[in-house]
Each structure stands twice: as C-alpha cells, then as structure tokens.
Design a protein around this motif. Structure first.
Motif, mmCIF file in Angstrom:
data_model
loop_
_atom_site.group_PDB
_atom_site.id
_atom_site.type_symbol
_atom_site.label_atom_id
_atom_site.label_comp_id
_atom_site.label_asym_id
_atom_site.label_seq_id
_atom_site.Cartn_x
_atom_site.Cartn_y
_atom_site.Cartn_z
ATOM 1 N N THR A 155 0.884 -1.041 0.031
ATOM 2 C CA THR A 155 0.003 -0.036 -0.018
ATOM 3 C C THR A 155 0.864 1.275 -0.177
ATOM 4 O OG1 THR A 155 -0.211 0.268 2.335
ATOM 5 C CG2 THR A 155 -1.903 -1.048 1.493
ATOM 6 N N VAL A 156 0.265 2.331 -0.532
ATOM 7 C CA VAL A 156 0.889 3.494 -0.529
ATOM 8 C C VAL A 156 -0.129 4.803 0.318
ATOM 9 C CG1 VAL A 156 1.681 5.697 -1.816
ATOM 10 C CG2 VAL A 156 2.161 3.332 -2.360
ATOM 11 N N LEU A 168 -5.614 9.101 1.923
ATOM 12 C CA LEU A 168 -6.305 7.873 1.109
ATOM 13 C C LEU A 168 -5.120 6.939 1.005
ATOM 14 C CD1 LEU A 168 -7.947 9.604 -1.693
ATOM 15 C CD2 LEU A 168 -9.079 8.508 0.123
ATOM 16 N N MET A 169 -5.368 5.656 1.145
ATOM 17 C CA MET A 169 -4.525 4.488 1.193
ATOM 18 C C MET A 169 -4.817 3.781 -0.384
ATOM 19 S SD MET A 169 -3.522 1.589 3.596
ATOM 20 C CE MET A 169 -2.412 2.566 4.611
ATOM 21 N N TRP A 170 -3.692 3.792 -0.851
ATOM 22 C CA TRP A 170 -3.785 3.103 -2.451
ATOM 23 C C TRP A 170 -3.352 1.738 -2.605
ATOM 24 C CZ3 TRP A 170 -6.808 5.824 -6.087
ATOM 25 C CH2 TRP A 170 -7.124 6.938 -5.737
ATOM 26 N N MET A 171 -3.624 0.844 -3.181
ATOM 27 C CA MET A 171 -2.901 -0.300 -3.777
ATOM 28 C C MET A 171 -1.734 0.160 -4.310
ATOM 29 S SD MET A 171 -5.368 -3.630 -4.296
ATOM 30 C CE MET A 171 -6.617 -3.950 -3.157
ATOM 31 N N LYS A 172 -0.654 -0.375 -3.852
ATOM 32 C CA LYS A 172 0.600 0.268 -4.479
ATOM 33 C C LYS A 172 0.815 -0.295 -6.322
ATOM 34 C CE LYS A 172 5.671 0.218 -4.118
ATOM 35 N NZ LYS A 172 6.757 0.056 -3.331
ATOM 36 N N ARG A 173 0.356 -1.416 -6.422
ATOM 37 C CA ARG A 173 0.127 -2.008 -7.747
ATOM 38 C C ARG A 173 -0.938 -2.433 -8.255
ATOM 39 N NH1 ARG A 173 3.786 -7.397 -7.883
ATOM 40 N NH2 ARG A 173 2.303 -7.525 -9.518
ATOM 41 N N ASP A 174 -1.459 -1.813 -9.458
ATOM 42 C CA ASP A 174 -2.700 -1.780 -9.922
ATOM 43 C C ASP A 174 -3.194 -3.141 -10.490
ATOM 44 O OD1 ASP A 174 -1.542 -1.778 -12.638
ATOM 45 O OD2 ASP A 174 -2.440 -0.100 -13.361
ATOM 46 N N PHE A 175 -4.297 -3.077 -11.018
ATOM 47 C CA PHE A 175 -4.826 -4.585 -11.518
ATOM 48 C C PHE A 175 -4.058 -4.831 -12.829
ATOM 49 C CE2 PHE A 175 -7.428 -7.005 -14.203
ATOM 50 C CZ PHE A 175 -8.148 -7.708 -13.247
ATOM 51 N N TRP A 176 -3.503 -4.201 -13.771
ATOM 52 C CA TRP A 176 -2.775 -4.777 -14.678
ATOM 53 C C TRP A 176 -1.432 -5.267 -14.176
ATOM 54 C CZ3 TRP A 176 -2.668 -5.513 -19.851
ATOM 55 C CH2 TRP A 176 -1.440 -5.707 -20.423
ATOM 56 N N ARG A 200 1.159 16.884 -13.225
ATOM 57 C CA ARG A 200 2.166 17.147 -14.270
ATOM 58 C C ARG A 200 3.879 16.945 -13.772
ATOM 59 N NH1 ARG A 200 1.440 16.019 -19.505
ATOM 60 N NH2 ARG A 200 2.685 17.555 -20.645
ATOM 61 N N ARG A 201 4.213 17.292 -12.686
ATOM 62 C CA ARG A 201 5.309 17.322 -12.191
ATOM 63 C C ARG A 201 6.069 15.951 -11.929
ATOM 64 N NH1 ARG A 201 3.629 22.065 -8.899
ATOM 65 N NH2 ARG A 201 3.526 20.392 -7.454
ATOM 66 N N LYS A 202 5.413 15.006 -11.843
ATOM 67 C CA LYS A 202 5.859 13.600 -11.127
ATOM 68 C C LYS A 202 5.950 13.085 -12.602
ATOM 69 C CE LYS A 202 5.179 14.347 -7.097
ATOM 70 N NZ LYS A 202 5.050 13.687 -5.745
ATOM 71 N N ARG A 203 6.727 11.942 -12.817
ATOM 72 C CA ARG A 203 6.894 11.013 -14.086
ATOM 73 C C ARG A 203 7.117 9.749 -13.666
ATOM 74 N NH1 ARG A 203 6.276 15.550 -15.653
ATOM 75 N NH2 ARG A 203 7.480 16.563 -17.315
ATOM 76 N N ASN A 204 6.142 9.048 -14.388
ATOM 77 C CA ASN A 204 6.245 7.425 -14.297
ATOM 78 C C ASN A 204 6.212 6.965 -15.528
ATOM 79 O OD1 ASN A 204 6.103 4.984 -13.142
ATOM 80 N ND2 ASN A 204 5.173 5.706 -11.461
ATOM 81 N N THR A 205 6.047 5.817 -15.855
ATOM 82 C CA THR A 205 5.885 5.000 -17.226
ATOM 83 C C THR A 205 4.607 3.842 -17.047
ATOM 84 O OG1 THR A 205 7.754 3.394 -16.884
ATOM 85 C CG2 THR A 205 8.162 5.328 -18.156
ATOM 86 N N ASP A 206 3.844 3.542 -17.875
ATOM 87 C CA ASP A 206 2.909 2.861 -18.074
ATOM 88 C C ASP A 206 3.212 1.655 -18.468
ATOM 89 O OD1 ASP A 206 2.955 3.159 -20.715
ATOM 90 O OD2 ASP A 206 0.825 4.044 -20.969
ATOM 91 N N LYS A 207 2.396 0.751 -18.656
ATOM 92 C CA LYS A 207 2.780 -0.666 -19.071
ATOM 93 C C LYS A 207 3.365 -0.933 -20.619
ATOM 94 C CE LYS A 207 -1.578 -1.952 -21.179
ATOM 95 N NZ LYS A 207 -1.088 -2.088 -22.498
ATOM 96 N N PHE A 213 4.952 4.742 -6.827
ATOM 97 C CA PHE A 213 4.125 3.633 -7.379
ATOM 98 C C PHE A 213 5.040 2.828 -8.542
ATOM 99 C CE2 PHE A 213 0.870 6.754 -6.037
ATOM 100 C CZ PHE A 213 0.102 5.887 -5.352
ATOM 101 N N PRO A 214 5.046 1.790 -8.729
ATOM 102 C CA PRO A 214 6.125 1.014 -9.586
ATOM 103 C C PRO A 214 5.864 1.131 -10.967
ATOM 104 C CG PRO A 214 4.696 -0.624 -8.650
ATOM 105 C CD PRO A 214 4.473 0.657 -7.938
ATOM 106 N N ASN A 215 6.696 1.367 -11.761
ATOM 107 C CA ASN A 215 6.433 1.433 -13.426
ATOM 108 C C ASN A 215 5.683 0.282 -13.630
ATOM 109 O OD1 ASN A 215 8.025 3.726 -13.437
ATOM 110 N ND2 ASN A 215 10.026 2.568 -13.931
ATOM 111 N N GLY A 216 5.024 0.573 -15.004
ATOM 112 C CA GLY A 216 4.519 -0.629 -15.625
ATOM 113 C C GLY A 216 2.982 -0.667 -15.439
#
Length: 178
Positions: free
Chosen positions: A50-51, A58-66, A110-117, A128-131
């Motif tokens: 969790t994050v 709010l507490m989020w699941m760190k990894r999403d469904f994908w 917009r100032r935060k960068r991550n990458t999707d799957k 939150f982990p990449n992907g």
C-alpha cells in the motif's frame, strides 16, 4: 478452582471469536512506519503493498490491476476484484473500493513522472512502480458507463462503456483515514 477454569475458557473463546469474526477492525490498527517516502514526502510506501497519501489521507494499492493480473479489466470485473481483495483482507484491510473521480484525480501531477505498461509517460508519483495502467476506473457510473480517470498527457476523465471500455485499469483505494 472451577471458577478460574471457566474464566480461562471464556477468555480463550472470546479472543478466538474476535479473531475469527474480524471484530477487531483493521481500521483500528495503529499506523506503521513507512519503508520509503516520495521525494516530496507526500506519499509513503507502507511496505505491505500500500501507499498512503499523507495529503488526502487515502491509502492506495501500490500495484494496480494490470500489474497484479496482467490484463485489462471491465468495470464489473474491477468491482469483483475489489471484493476479492476485501475477502483476502489485502494488507490487513477489508474496506477497499473503487476511487471516486475526484480521489483518482489526486494522483495525477504533471510534475511527477512514471511510465505505464507500454513505456509511455504517465504523471503519477514514482513511488508507484513502473508498468501500471494509464488510468483507473472509478465508482461514478451512469447507465452502462462509468468514469475512467487518465494519468496520461493532460489527465482528465471520460465516461467509458462498463463492459467494452477500451483497455481500462483499476487502482483500488481505502479511506480517507483519520
């Protein structure tokens, strides 16, 4: 002597009942220390999948469904996934749910960068982990459609078909916490 045995049996039975029924609510658990914090200290990785967003509580699941299931999800399957996480008592909690559109939009920055799957830019904190998927289903529905919030480009929200919505994703949430 017989009175003490009765009290011991009663105490053990009561404690076992509380553990089996979950009467000791997960929300009553004392907060843990994070194992990592985002650069701006807003997001805390709680080390249990969790994050915690310290701004919205709010507490989020760190990894999403994908990331957990390796597939897209329609709105109905997303609802089932949330229920499954509650039944599994994911991270010790049974109150996971779909975010509201307003809650989902709080992850976009917009100032935060991550990458999707697909390796494309999304604008959520790198704690939150990449992907991950590029967005999330939300709880707001109207007829056969529900809102999906995007973390790509300029973000935003759009009603998508709940069964055939294009490559939709889900990041469950709980809270806000006290």
């Amino acid at each position: 002597m017989q009175g003490r045995n009765w009290i011991s049996v009663f105490t053990v039975t009561l404690l076992a009942g509380l553990l089996l029924t979950g009467s000791v609510a997960a929300a009553d658990k004392p907060p843990r220390e994070p194992v990592a914090k985002s650069a701006d200290q807003r997001f805390w990785d709680m080390g249990d999948g969790t994050v915690l967003d310290t701004e919205t509580r709010l507490m989020w699941m760190k990894r999403d469904f994908w990331q957990t299931q390796r597939g897209w999800v329609n709105w109905y399957t997303a609802m089932e996934f949330v229920q499954r996480m509650n039944n599994k008592n994911f991270a010790g909690y049974e109150d996971w749910r779909m975010p509201t559109p307003e809650e989902a939009k709080t992850l976009y920055n917009r100032r935060k960068r991550n990458t999707d799957k697909d390796g494309d830019k999304i604008f959520i904190d790198p704690i939150f982990p990449n992907g991950a998927g590029w967005g999330t289903w939300t709880s707001q529905e109207r007829g056969g459609k529900a809102i999906v919030v995007s973390y790509k480009d300029r973000g935003g929200e759009d009603y998508q078909d709940k069964i055939n919505g294009p490559d939709a994703f889900l990041r469950p949430v709980r809270g806000p916490l006290p």
